[in-house]
Design a protein around this motif. Structure first.
Motif, PDB file in Angstrom:
ATOM      1  N   SER A 328       0.819  -1.209   0.000  1.00  0.00           N
ATOM      2  CA  SER A 328       0.000   0.000   0.000  1.00  0.00           C
ATOM      3  C   SER A 328       0.854   1.262   0.000  1.00  0.00           C
ATOM      4  CB  SER A 328      -0.920   0.004   1.227  1.00  0.00           C
ATOM      5  OG  SER A 328      -0.149  -0.068   2.421  1.00  0.00           O
ATOM      6  N   ARG A 329       2.152   1.111   0.324  1.00  0.00           N
ATOM      7  CA  ARG A 329       3.040   2.271   0.416  1.00  0.00           C
ATOM      8  C   ARG A 329       3.820   2.530  -0.867  1.00  0.00           C
ATOM      9  NH1 ARG A 329       5.790   2.528   6.430  1.00  0.00           N
ATOM     10  NH2 ARG A 329       3.838   2.554   7.629  1.00  0.00           N
ATOM     11  N   TRP A 330       3.974   1.530  -1.714  1.00  0.00           N
ATOM     12  CA  TRP A 330       4.731   1.754  -2.936  1.00  0.00           C
ATOM     13  C   TRP A 330       4.222   0.878  -4.069  1.00  0.00           C
ATOM     14  CZ3 TRP A 330       7.959  -0.391   1.157  1.00  0.00           C
ATOM     15  CH2 TRP A 330       8.174  -1.759   1.041  1.00  0.00           C
ATOM     16  N   SER A 331       4.532   1.340  -5.264  1.00  0.00           N
ATOM     17  CA  SER A 331       4.200   0.603  -6.477  1.00  0.00           C
ATOM     18  C   SER A 331       5.471  -0.021  -7.033  1.00  0.00           C
ATOM     19  CB  SER A 331       3.580   1.550  -7.509  1.00  0.00           C
ATOM     20  OG  SER A 331       3.501   0.930  -8.777  1.00  0.00           O
ATOM     21  N   CYS A 332       5.306  -1.034  -7.844  1.00  0.00           N
ATOM     22  CA  CYS A 332       6.461  -1.709  -8.444  1.00  0.00           C
ATOM     23  C   CYS A 332       6.614  -1.358  -9.914  1.00  0.00           C
ATOM     24  CB  CYS A 332       6.325  -3.222  -8.283  1.00  0.00           C
ATOM     25  SG  CYS A 332       6.483  -3.781  -6.572  1.00  0.00           S
ATOM     26  N   ASP A 333       6.092  -0.216 -10.301  1.00  0.00           N
ATOM     27  CA  ASP A 333       6.186   0.224 -11.691  1.00  0.00           C
ATOM     28  C   ASP A 333       7.529   0.903 -11.906  1.00  0.00           C
ATOM     29  OD1 ASP A 333       5.840   1.053 -14.237  1.00  0.00           O
ATOM     30  OD2 ASP A 333       4.049   2.257 -13.875  1.00  0.00           O
ATOM     31  N   ASN A 334       8.410   0.263 -12.671  1.00  0.00           N
ATOM     32  CA  ASN A 334       9.748   0.807 -12.925  1.00  0.00           C
ATOM     33  C   ASN A 334       9.874   1.396 -14.326  1.00  0.00           C
ATOM     34  OD1 ASN A 334      10.944   0.210 -10.436  1.00  0.00           O
ATOM     35  ND2 ASN A 334      11.244  -1.918 -11.036  1.00  0.00           N
ATOM     36  N   ARG A 335       8.839   2.044 -14.773  1.00  0.00           N
ATOM     37  CA  ARG A 335       8.888   2.598 -16.118  1.00  0.00           C
ATOM     38  C   ARG A 335       9.923   3.711 -16.236  1.00  0.00           C
ATOM     39  NH1 ARG A 335       3.502   5.280 -16.673  1.00  0.00           N
ATOM     40  NH2 ARG A 335       3.987   5.680 -14.490  1.00  0.00           N
ATOM     41  N   VAL A 336      10.428   3.874 -17.458  1.00  0.00           N
ATOM     42  CA  VAL A 336      11.243   5.045 -17.765  1.00  0.00           C
ATOM     43  C   VAL A 336      10.287   6.208 -18.002  1.00  0.00           C
ATOM     44  CG1 VAL A 336      12.894   6.053 -19.360  1.00  0.00           C
ATOM     45  CG2 VAL A 336      13.012   3.615 -18.825  1.00  0.00           C
ATOM     46  N   ILE A 337      10.407   7.258 -17.206  1.00  0.00           N
ATOM     47  CA  ILE A 337       9.490   8.389 -17.311  1.00  0.00           C
ATOM     48  C   ILE A 337       9.930   9.305 -18.440  1.00  0.00           C
ATOM     49  CG2 ILE A 337       8.561  10.402 -16.122  1.00  0.00           C
ATOM     50  CD1 ILE A 337       8.866   8.913 -13.512  1.00  0.00           C
ATOM     51  N   SER A 338       9.076   9.455 -19.426  1.00  0.00           N
ATOM     52  CA  SER A 338       9.352  10.359 -20.542  1.00  0.00           C
ATOM     53  C   SER A 338       8.031  10.876 -21.087  1.00  0.00           C
ATOM     54  CB  SER A 338      10.141   9.638 -21.645  1.00  0.00           C
ATOM     55  OG  SER A 338       9.383   8.568 -22.173  1.00  0.00           O
ATOM     56  N   CYS A 339       8.107  11.989 -21.780  1.00  0.00           N
ATOM     57  CA  CYS A 339       6.895  12.621 -22.313  1.00  0.00           C
ATOM     58  C   CYS A 339       7.101  13.030 -23.763  1.00  0.00           C
ATOM     59  CB  CYS A 339       6.537  13.874 -21.501  1.00  0.00           C
ATOM     60  SG  CYS A 339       6.144  13.569 -19.772  1.00  0.00           S
ATOM     61  N   GLN A 340       6.014  13.027 -24.482  1.00  0.00           N
ATOM     62  CA  GLN A 340       6.000  13.620 -25.811  1.00  0.00           C
ATOM     63  C   GLN A 340       5.395  15.015 -25.699  1.00  0.00           C
ATOM     64  OE1 GLN A 340       3.888  10.972 -28.429  1.00  0.00           O
ATOM     65  NE2 GLN A 340       5.622   9.557 -28.602  1.00  0.00           N
ATOM     66  N   GLU A 341       6.010  15.962 -26.381  1.00  0.00           N
ATOM     67  CA  GLU A 341       5.572  17.357 -26.269  1.00  0.00           C
ATOM     68  C   GLU A 341       4.976  17.839 -27.587  1.00  0.00           C
ATOM     69  OE1 GLU A 341       7.519  21.810 -25.715  1.00  0.00           O
ATOM     70  OE2 GLU A 341       8.697  20.018 -25.219  1.00  0.00           O
ATOM     71  N   LEU A 342       3.858  18.506 -27.474  1.00  0.00           N
ATOM     72  CA  LEU A 342       3.222  19.134 -28.632  1.00  0.00           C
ATOM     73  C   LEU A 342       2.978  20.598 -28.281  1.00  0.00           C
ATOM     74  CD1 LEU A 342       1.962  18.881 -31.445  1.00  0.00           C
ATOM     75  CD2 LEU A 342      -0.205  18.298 -30.336  1.00  0.00           C
ATOM     76  N   ALA A 343       3.664  21.508 -28.953  1.00  0.00           N
ATOM     77  CA  ALA A 343       3.603  22.932 -28.601  1.00  0.00           C
ATOM     78  C   ALA A 343       2.730  23.706 -29.583  1.00  0.00           C
ATOM     79  CB  ALA A 343       5.008  23.519 -28.581  1.00  0.00           C
ATOM     80  N   SER A 344       2.049  24.720 -29.043  1.00  0.00           N
ATOM     81  CA  SER A 344       1.289  25.676 -29.856  1.00  0.00           C
ATOM     82  C   SER A 344       1.769  27.071 -29.491  1.00  0.00           C
ATOM     83  CB  SER A 344      -0.212  25.517 -29.605  1.00  0.00           C
ATOM     84  OG  SER A 344      -0.516  25.770 -28.250  1.00  0.00           O
ATOM     85  N   ASP A 345       1.050  28.111 -29.900  1.00  0.00           N
ATOM     86  CA  ASP A 345       1.511  29.478 -29.659  1.00  0.00           C
ATOM     87  C   ASP A 345       1.598  29.817 -28.180  1.00  0.00           C
ATOM     88  OD1 ASP A 345       1.713  29.879 -32.347  1.00  0.00           O
ATOM     89  OD2 ASP A 345      -0.297  30.744 -32.553  1.00  0.00           O
ATOM     90  N   ASN A 346       0.562  29.512 -27.416  1.00  0.00           N
ATOM     91  CA  ASN A 346       0.500  29.932 -26.016  1.00  0.00           C
ATOM     92  C   ASN A 346       0.513  28.780 -25.020  1.00  0.00           C
ATOM     93  OD1 ASN A 346       0.225  32.694 -26.775  1.00  0.00           O
ATOM     94  ND2 ASN A 346      -1.946  32.299 -27.244  1.00  0.00           N
ATOM     95  N   SER A 347       0.592  27.559 -25.493  1.00  0.00           N
ATOM     96  CA  SER A 347       0.548  26.409 -24.585  1.00  0.00           C
ATOM     97  C   SER A 347       1.299  25.228 -25.194  1.00  0.00           C
ATOM     98  CB  SER A 347      -0.907  26.016 -24.302  1.00  0.00           C
ATOM     99  OG  SER A 347      -1.537  25.576 -25.501  1.00  0.00           O
ATOM    100  N   PHE A 348       1.496  24.241 -24.370  1.00  0.00           N
ATOM    101  CA  PHE A 348       2.101  22.998 -24.858  1.00  0.00           C
ATOM    102  C   PHE A 348       1.451  21.829 -24.127  1.00  0.00           C
ATOM    103  CE2 PHE A 348       4.566  24.207 -21.195  1.00  0.00           C
ATOM    104  CZ  PHE A 348       4.882  23.017 -20.559  1.00  0.00           C
ATOM    105  N   THR A 349       1.467  20.683 -24.768  1.00  0.00           N
ATOM    106  CA  THR A 349       0.835  19.488 -24.223  1.00  0.00           C
ATOM    107  C   THR A 349       1.894  18.418 -23.976  1.00  0.00           C
ATOM    108  OG1 THR A 349      -1.192  19.945 -25.459  1.00  0.00           O
ATOM    109  CG2 THR A 349      -0.901  17.703 -24.613  1.00  0.00           C
ATOM    110  N   LEU A 350       1.861  17.845 -22.784  1.00  0.00           N
ATOM    111  CA  LEU A 350       2.752  16.735 -22.450  1.00  0.00           C
ATOM    112  C   LEU A 350       1.927  15.453 -22.392  1.00  0.00           C
ATOM    113  CD1 LEU A 350       5.046  18.211 -19.633  1.00  0.00           C
ATOM    114  CD2 LEU A 350       5.545  17.955 -22.070  1.00  0.00           C
ATOM    115  N   THR A 351       2.425  14.419 -23.063  1.00  0.00           N
ATOM    116  CA  THR A 351       1.745  13.127 -23.081  1.00  0.00           C
ATOM    117  C   THR A 351       2.684  12.058 -22.542  1.00  0.00           C
ATOM    118  OG1 THR A 351       0.481  13.786 -25.038  1.00  0.00           O
ATOM    119  CG2 THR A 351       0.552  11.432 -24.509  1.00  0.00           C
ATOM    120  N   CYS A 352       2.235  11.351 -21.498  1.00  0.00           N
ATOM    121  CA  CYS A 352       3.047  10.296 -20.883  1.00  0.00           C
ATOM    122  C   CYS A 352       3.022   9.037 -21.743  1.00  0.00           C
ATOM    123  CB  CYS A 352       2.518   9.964 -19.484  1.00  0.00           C
ATOM    124  SG  CYS A 352       2.416  11.378 -18.369  1.00  0.00           S
ATOM    125  N   ASN A 353       3.890   8.094 -21.392  1.00  0.00           N
ATOM    126  CA  ASN A 353       3.939   6.823 -22.119  1.00  0.00           C
ATOM    127  C   ASN A 353       2.628   6.061 -22.029  1.00  0.00           C
ATOM    128  OD1 ASN A 353       6.595   7.271 -22.827  1.00  0.00           O
ATOM    129  ND2 ASN A 353       7.435   6.159 -21.073  1.00  0.00           N
TER     130      ASN A 353
END
Length: 379
Positions: A328-353
């Protein structure tokens, strides 16, 4: 010593070595002997020291390449170290480089190794460490365990056990962990522990207090493997290294049985009929042969499965619990944390794996802050 010393008998356990009857006047007295040469000099431990130096040097180079201020700016830990400052503790609590830098330096990443044909990562990853805490723990353990073993068995045998065990740990890690980054010399360290255990077993007859030594060693091994059940610890590398070292110990760390001596090392006039003729006992030969066969089969099967891109978890549905036990205190998910970025004029979007998406404002956003946002969003 006087002439009466020729009738002395030295006893070790159940074996007795008798001097010649009526020896010549200048003959040497009776000698009880075990293995090696008379007056054998103690060995040094230079290969273990070399391994420690190489690991530390590689870590320094890794931190130089990492250059935290360039990407993370003021959020680096211990900024007064300049280029050698550490990644933010939120990103790396071990006081070390980024995951990206470790991958660049040769960390074990299954996808790169298989799909980009970078098999050399099985070797380079064993010289890398995730942080100061990581390398200190490993190097102190290596000195504590390795120096004594090298003094006992020499640099060639211990060097082989270290390197082959480290490679075995990498292979098992890559077979079971295919969505993470793995580095460290822990597989080699567990290989040395495994070799210590098999050395005790194969040389059982020459040890005093053998049961106490066995229980102590097993306790140390179990405790260390238990720590590997925590998240973000590659216990498969530990297990692969331990199994490799355990089998290698039967092959390389065999001691001659008590009473054996090279005939050329005997004093002149010594009664050769009283000397043990066979260097090793039959069970030592059998254990060594079986261990060698298992090593060859294990490495062959493991490497074939690995480079065919197979996931060993599909053949063992419960094996993932050997690496991490979720609570209950921890997860066993050892994923590599990375994001895909999609930018526009005033904002950007981050998408996880995993597909999780969030939109952020572009105002006052740096590359370092984007990395922080990615970690917060996808953790």
């Amino acid at each position: 010593m006087g002439a009466s010393s020729y009738m002395d008998i030295e006893r070790r356990g159940s074996r007795t070595i008798h001097p010649m009857q009526n020896p010549p006047p200048m003959a040497a007295p009776a000698v009880a002997y075990y293995g090696g040469r008379f007056n054998r000099r103690s060995r040094g431990a230079w290969i273990i020291i070399l391994f420690v130096v190489v690991n530390i040097a590689v870590f320094i180079v890794t931190m130089f390449v990492n250059d935290c201020p360039k990407d993370s700016g003021s959020s680096c830990t211990l900024r007064f170290l300049g280029r050698f400052s550490f990644q933010p503790l939120r990103e790396n609590p071990l006081f070390g480089p980024s995951s990206h830098t470790l991958q660049k330096m040769g960390a074990l990443v299954w996808d790169k190794m298989i799909h980009e044909h970078q098999g050399w990562r099985l070797i380079t990853c064993i010289w890398l460490h995730a942080g100061v805490v990581h390398i200190l723990a490993n190097m102190l353990s290596l000195l504590f365990i390795g120096v004594r073993l090298e003094q006992e068995f020499g640099f060639v045998r211990i060097g082989i056990v270290y390197l082959v065990s480290a490679f075995g740990g990498s292979v098992m890690s890559a077979l079971f962990i295919q969505n993470g980054v793995s580095v460290g010399a822990s597989g080699a360290l567990f290989g040395l522990l495994g070799a210590m255990l098999s050395e005790l077993i194969t040389n059982w007859t020459i040890y005093a207090n053998k049961f106490a030594a066995l229980l102590t060693l097993i306790f140390i091994i179990v405790v260390n493997l238990a720590f590997g059940l925590l998240p973000h610890v590659d216990n498969f590398a530990h297990l692969g290294g331990f199994i490799s070292g355990f089998l290698l110990g039967f092959v390389f760390l065999v001691r001659p049985q008590f009473g054996w001596v090279r005939l050329k090392d005997l004093p002149p006039g010594y009664d050769t009929n009283s000397v043990v003729k066979s260097k090793y006992m039959a069970y030592q030969y059998i254990l060594g042969l079986l261990a060698l066969i298992l090593l060859i089969i294990g490495y062959t099967v493991g490497l074939v499965m690995l480079f065919r891109g197979e996931n060993a978890n599909k053949h063992c549905s419960w094996c993932h619990y050997l690496d991490c036990v979720p609570t209950s205190r921890w997860s066993c998910d050892n994923r590599v944390i990375s994001c895909q970025e999609l930018a526009s004029d005033n904002s950007f979007t981050l998408t996880c794996n995993d597909g999780k998406t969030k939109i952020y404002s572009m105002s006052n956003v740096t590359e370092a802050s984007k990395k922080e946002l990615c970690i917060q969003q996808c953790s």
